[in-house]
Every structure is written in C-alpha cells, then in structure tokens.
Scaffold this motif. Structure first.
Motif, PDB file in Angstrom:
ATOM      1  N   GLY A 102       0.811  -1.156  -0.043  1.00 44.12           N
ATOM      2  CA  GLY A 102      -0.012   0.004   0.110  1.00 44.12           C
ATOM      3  C   GLY A 102       0.916   1.226  -0.016  1.00 44.12           C
ATOM      4  N   THR A 103       0.262   2.383   0.362  1.00 45.07           N
ATOM      5  CA  THR A 103       1.146   3.580   0.419  1.00 45.07           C
ATOM      6  C   THR A 103       0.707   4.439   1.706  1.00 45.07           C
ATOM      7  OG1 THR A 103      -0.843   4.823  -0.616  1.00 45.07           O
ATOM      8  CG2 THR A 103       0.923   3.756  -2.109  1.00 45.07           C
ATOM      9  N   LEU A 104       1.499   5.268   1.994  1.00 44.66           N
ATOM     10  CA  LEU A 104       1.749   6.137   3.284  1.00 44.66           C
ATOM     11  C   LEU A 104       1.701   7.601   2.609  1.00 44.66           C
ATOM     12  CD1 LEU A 104       1.675   6.723   6.398  1.00 44.66           C
ATOM     13  CD2 LEU A 104       4.030   6.825   6.261  1.00 44.66           C
ATOM     14  N   ALA A 105       0.673   8.239   3.261  1.00 40.97           N
ATOM     15  CA  ALA A 105       0.566   9.740   2.630  1.00 40.97           C
ATOM     16  C   ALA A 105       1.349  10.600   3.733  1.00 40.97           C
ATOM     17  CB  ALA A 105      -0.948  10.260   2.507  1.00 40.97           C
ATOM     18  N   VAL A 106       2.263  11.506   3.094  1.00 39.57           N
ATOM     19  CA  VAL A 106       3.067  12.412   3.781  1.00 39.57           C
ATOM     20  C   VAL A 106       2.761  13.920   3.379  1.00 39.57           C
ATOM     21  CG1 VAL A 106       4.750  10.718   4.593  1.00 39.57           C
ATOM     22  CG2 VAL A 106       5.085  11.955   2.559  1.00 39.57           C
ATOM     23  N   LYS A 107       2.857  14.765   4.100  1.00 43.29           N
ATOM     24  CA  LYS A 107       2.797  16.261   3.603  1.00 43.29           C
ATOM     25  C   LYS A 107       3.517  17.093   4.511  1.00 43.29           C
ATOM     26  CE  LYS A 107      -1.391  17.043   6.524  1.00 43.29           C
ATOM     27  NZ  LYS A 107      -2.930  17.663   6.626  1.00 43.29           N
ATOM     28  N   GLY A 108       3.911  18.198   4.111  1.00 42.39           N
ATOM     29  CA  GLY A 108       4.908  19.262   4.799  1.00 42.39           C
ATOM     30  C   GLY A 108       4.173  20.575   4.899  1.00 42.39           C
ATOM     31  N   PRO A 109       4.876  21.437   5.659  1.00 42.01           N
ATOM     32  CA  PRO A 109       4.419  22.863   5.628  1.00 42.01           C
ATOM     33  C   PRO A 109       4.590  23.462   4.299  1.00 42.01           C
ATOM     34  CG  PRO A 109       6.609  22.572   6.587  1.00 42.01           C
ATOM     35  CD  PRO A 109       6.095  21.156   6.338  1.00 42.01           C
ATOM     36  N   ALA A 110       3.972  24.691   4.196  1.00 48.00           N
ATOM     37  CA  ALA A 110       4.296  25.551   2.918  1.00 48.00           C
ATOM     38  C   ALA A 110       5.786  26.042   3.069  1.00 48.00           C
ATOM     39  CB  ALA A 110       2.987  26.573   2.881  1.00 48.00           C
ATOM     40  N   ASN A 111       6.076  26.641   1.623  1.00 45.04           N
ATOM     41  CA  ASN A 111       7.441  27.170   1.912  1.00 45.04           C
ATOM     42  C   ASN A 111       7.561  28.428   2.738  1.00 45.04           C
ATOM     43  OD1 ASN A 111       5.458  28.380  -0.101  1.00 45.04           O
ATOM     44  ND2 ASN A 111       7.058  29.833  -0.611  1.00 45.04           N
ATOM     45  N   PRO A 112       8.552  28.448   3.521  1.00 43.05           N
ATOM     46  CA  PRO A 112       8.826  29.249   4.646  1.00 43.05           C
ATOM     47  C   PRO A 112       9.443  30.895   4.318  1.00 43.05           C
ATOM     48  CG  PRO A 112      10.436  27.634   4.571  1.00 43.05           C
ATOM     49  CD  PRO A 112       9.723  27.010   3.758  1.00 43.05           C
ATOM     50  N   ALA A 113       9.772  30.497   2.806  1.00 49.31           N
ATOM     51  CA  ALA A 113      10.345  31.867   2.117  1.00 49.31           C
ATOM     52  C   ALA A 113      10.065  31.736   0.653  1.00 49.31           C
ATOM     53  CB  ALA A 113      12.043  31.869   2.456  1.00 49.31           C
ATOM     54  N   THR A 114      10.141  33.005   0.192  1.00 45.33           N
ATOM     55  CA  THR A 114       9.957  33.079  -1.086  1.00 45.33           C
ATOM     56  C   THR A 114      10.854  32.316  -1.983  1.00 45.33           C
ATOM     57  OG1 THR A 114       8.942  35.163  -1.161  1.00 45.33           O
ATOM     58  CG2 THR A 114       9.958  34.736  -3.178  1.00 45.33           C
ATOM     59  N   VAL A 115      10.308  31.513  -3.185  1.00 47.01           N
ATOM     60  CA  VAL A 115      11.014  30.808  -4.271  1.00 47.01           C
ATOM     61  C   VAL A 115      11.221  31.550  -5.498  1.00 47.01           C
ATOM     62  CG1 VAL A 115      11.287  28.750  -5.418  1.00 47.01           C
ATOM     63  CG2 VAL A 115       9.990  28.718  -3.251  1.00 47.01           C
ATOM     64  N   PRO A 116      12.463  32.024  -5.651  1.00 45.34           N
ATOM     65  CA  PRO A 116      12.750  32.874  -6.752  1.00 45.34           C
ATOM     66  C   PRO A 116      12.166  32.204  -8.248  1.00 45.34           C
ATOM     67  CG  PRO A 116      14.561  32.872  -5.505  1.00 45.34           C
ATOM     68  CD  PRO A 116      13.703  31.801  -5.046  1.00 45.34           C
ATOM     69  N   ALA A 117      11.883  32.917  -9.078  1.00 42.44           N
ATOM     70  CA  ALA A 117      11.247  32.319 -10.516  1.00 42.44           C
ATOM     71  C   ALA A 117      12.348  31.586 -10.814  1.00 42.44           C
ATOM     72  CB  ALA A 117      10.867  33.459 -11.355  1.00 42.44           C
ATOM     73  N   ASN A 118      12.007  30.369 -11.809  1.00 43.21           N
ATOM     74  CA  ASN A 118      12.955  29.474 -12.629  1.00 43.21           C
ATOM     75  C   ASN A 118      14.137  29.148 -11.751  1.00 43.21           C
ATOM     76  OD1 ASN A 118      11.536  30.106 -14.919  1.00 43.21           O
ATOM     77  ND2 ASN A 118      12.523  32.382 -14.989  1.00 43.21           N
ATOM     78  N   THR A 119      13.959  28.777 -10.355  1.00 46.96           N
ATOM     79  CA  THR A 119      14.903  28.131  -9.696  1.00 46.96           C
ATOM     80  C   THR A 119      14.345  26.744  -8.958  1.00 46.96           C
ATOM     81  OG1 THR A 119      14.234  29.318  -7.652  1.00 46.96           O
ATOM     82  CG2 THR A 119      15.935  30.245  -8.883  1.00 46.96           C
ATOM     83  N   PRO A 120      15.066  25.663  -8.960  1.00 43.41           N
ATOM     84  CA  PRO A 120      14.606  24.499  -8.361  1.00 43.41           C
ATOM     85  C   PRO A 120      13.739  24.753  -6.900  1.00 43.41           C
ATOM     86  CG  PRO A 120      16.923  24.332  -9.023  1.00 43.41           C
ATOM     87  CD  PRO A 120      16.805  25.726  -9.114  1.00 43.41           C
ATOM     88  N   ILE A 121      12.668  24.112  -6.878  1.00 40.32           N
ATOM     89  CA  ILE A 121      11.851  24.444  -5.722  1.00 40.32           C
ATOM     90  C   ILE A 121      12.050  23.479  -4.717  1.00 40.32           C
ATOM     91  CG2 ILE A 121       9.280  24.369  -4.832  1.00 40.32           C
ATOM     92  CD1 ILE A 121       8.518  24.908  -7.728  1.00 40.32           C
ATOM     93  N   LYS A 122      12.509  24.046  -3.567  1.00 43.42           N
ATOM     94  CA  LYS A 122      12.875  23.143  -2.295  1.00 43.42           C
ATOM     95  C   LYS A 122      12.006  22.773  -1.536  1.00 43.42           C
ATOM     96  CE  LYS A 122      15.957  21.358   0.628  1.00 43.42           C
ATOM     97  NZ  LYS A 122      14.882  20.630   1.367  1.00 43.42           N
ATOM     98  N   ILE A 123      11.706  21.418  -1.626  1.00 41.82           N
ATOM     99  CA  ILE A 123      10.625  21.003  -0.802  1.00 41.82           C
ATOM    100  C   ILE A 123      10.718  20.769   0.894  1.00 41.82           C
ATOM    101  CG2 ILE A 123       9.256  18.825  -0.762  1.00 41.82           C
ATOM    102  CD1 ILE A 123       8.977  20.269  -3.248  1.00 41.82           C
ATOM    103  N   THR A 124       9.906  21.212   1.441  1.00 42.01           N
ATOM    104  CA  THR A 124      10.077  21.092   3.000  1.00 42.01           C
ATOM    105  C   THR A 124      10.009  19.606   3.257  1.00 42.01           C
ATOM    106  OG1 THR A 124       7.725  21.555   3.206  1.00 42.01           O
ATOM    107  CG2 THR A 124       9.053  23.484   3.344  1.00 42.01           C
TER     108      THR A 124
END
Length: 229
Positions: A102-124
C-alpha cells in the motif's frame, strides 16, 4: 549458608547476566535507512520538467506507530514566477513493501520563504504517521510527489524505480509476542536446583510462603474461637 563463601559462583552469575544483556541489545532490531536518488518526471502547468533529488526517509517510534519523515536534498521542478512565502504546499506518497503493501501519505508545511522564479523548488520535509498492521520487515520507497501552488498542481512521478530508502522491523499494534516453552515449567515439574544460591532463593521463597500460611492460620483460628464463644 553464607553468601560470601561462593565468590566465584557469584562472579560467574554476574558475568552471565551481563553477557545475556549484551546479547539482547545486539539482537534488538534496528531501522535501516539509505539516501536514494529519485528521478522525478514532473507534469507542470507550463510543460514537462525533470529533476533528480537524493531522498532520505527516516522513521522514529511514536506510541504504537512511527513518525515517518521524507527529506529532499535537492529541489525539484521550478516556477516561471516567484512563489511568495506560503504559496506552495507539497505532499507525497511513500510505497510500502515487505510485510505490508500500500502507500503512506506524507505532507509538509508551505514554503517558509519566497522561491525565486526559474529556480529549483526546495521541498520542505514531509511527514506522516505509520501504524503497523502486520508484523515483520516493512520497506519504504519514495513515490509520487505533488506540488500545489498559485491554484495549480504539479505532479512528479519517479521514473527510475527508486530503491528502498527505509526498512523497519515492526510489530503490529496490539499484536502479541511469541513465547518460549522455557519461559515457565510444565505443570507438575519442579525447577532444577543448581547450587547454594538457588537453594537460598528457594528457601527464601518457601519462608515467605510459610509466613503467609502462618498468618492465614492464625486468622482462621481467631475467627473459629470467636465463633465458639
């Protein structure tokens, strides 16, 4: 017989107990965690993107279950515009294998700081609670990642069949343990006596039993005499 007359036997018993304790510690199951590379193929509102991120999954015992944490060491996907603080919400599923499927659902908080355009999105860090339903070794493998931002949804699917990141040796909630026939003597059998210390323990136990029986006898005689008055 005096306890001090058998120093060698006492030392031997102490050593045996220490070795037994060490054996139990060595035999205790431990979690195995590995950082694995995941090649994500992402479907974004502006087209397909891909990125490889090392991912680490860890499990910490919590009550009858485990707190599972999925950590991304590199960013995945990107946005053509800045993502302001709190604009991006990540979640994922972790595949279970081994004793459970089966699977386990996991989630995280929203981004704590602004993510600049066209840069890799760091996942919390993404977290979830896993409660074992079966006993045995359970594996945890990174699955699909979902990123919601600015009213859009990006879905990133592993394309390289990632390896197992975490293995836990678990016991089902409410499940019993397997006992041994040596835990208690069979009915009618006597425990073996191997030496003076064992005899002393046995005599101490017997003394306690006699004391209790004597107290019960005195109470019974007292009540009997009162009844005949």
């Amino acid at each position: 017989m005096s306890y001090r007359m058998y120093p060698k036997r006492t030392a031997a018993l102490a050593s045996a107990a220490a070795l037994a304790g060490s054996a139990v510690l060595m035999a205790a199951p431990a979690a195995r965690a590995d950082v694995v590379d995941v090649n994500y193929q992402c479907k974004t509102p502006i087209g397909d993107k891909s990125a490889v991120s090392p991912i680490d999954i860890k499990g910490v015992k919590s009550g009858s279950g485990y707190q599972i944490t999925m950590t991304f060491e590199k960013g995945v996907s990107s946005s053509p515009v800045d993502l302001g603080k709190g604009a991006m919400n990540p979640s994922a599923v972790i595949k279970l294998g081994g004793a459970e499927t089966g699977t386990l659902a996991v989630k995280g908080p929203a981004n704590p700081a602004t993510v600049p355009a066209n840069t890799p999105i760091k996942i919390t860090d993404l977290t979830g609670t896993y409660t074992p339903k079966k006993t045995g070794k359970v594996t945890f493998t990174p699955g699909v990642l979902t990123i919601k931002a600015l009213g859009t949804t990006t879905t990133c699917t592993p394309s390289n069949s990632p390896k197992v990141s975490l293995t836990l040796d678990v016991t089902a909630a409410g499940g019993g343990t397997t006992g041994s026939s040596q835990d208690a003597p069979a009915g009618g059998e006597e425990l073996p006596q191997t030496g003076p210390e064992d005899s002393a323990i046995a005599l101490g136990t017997l003394g306690g039993t006699v004391l209790l029986a004597g107290a019960a006898g005195v109470l019974w005689l007292t009540r009997r005499n009162q009844a005949h008055r």
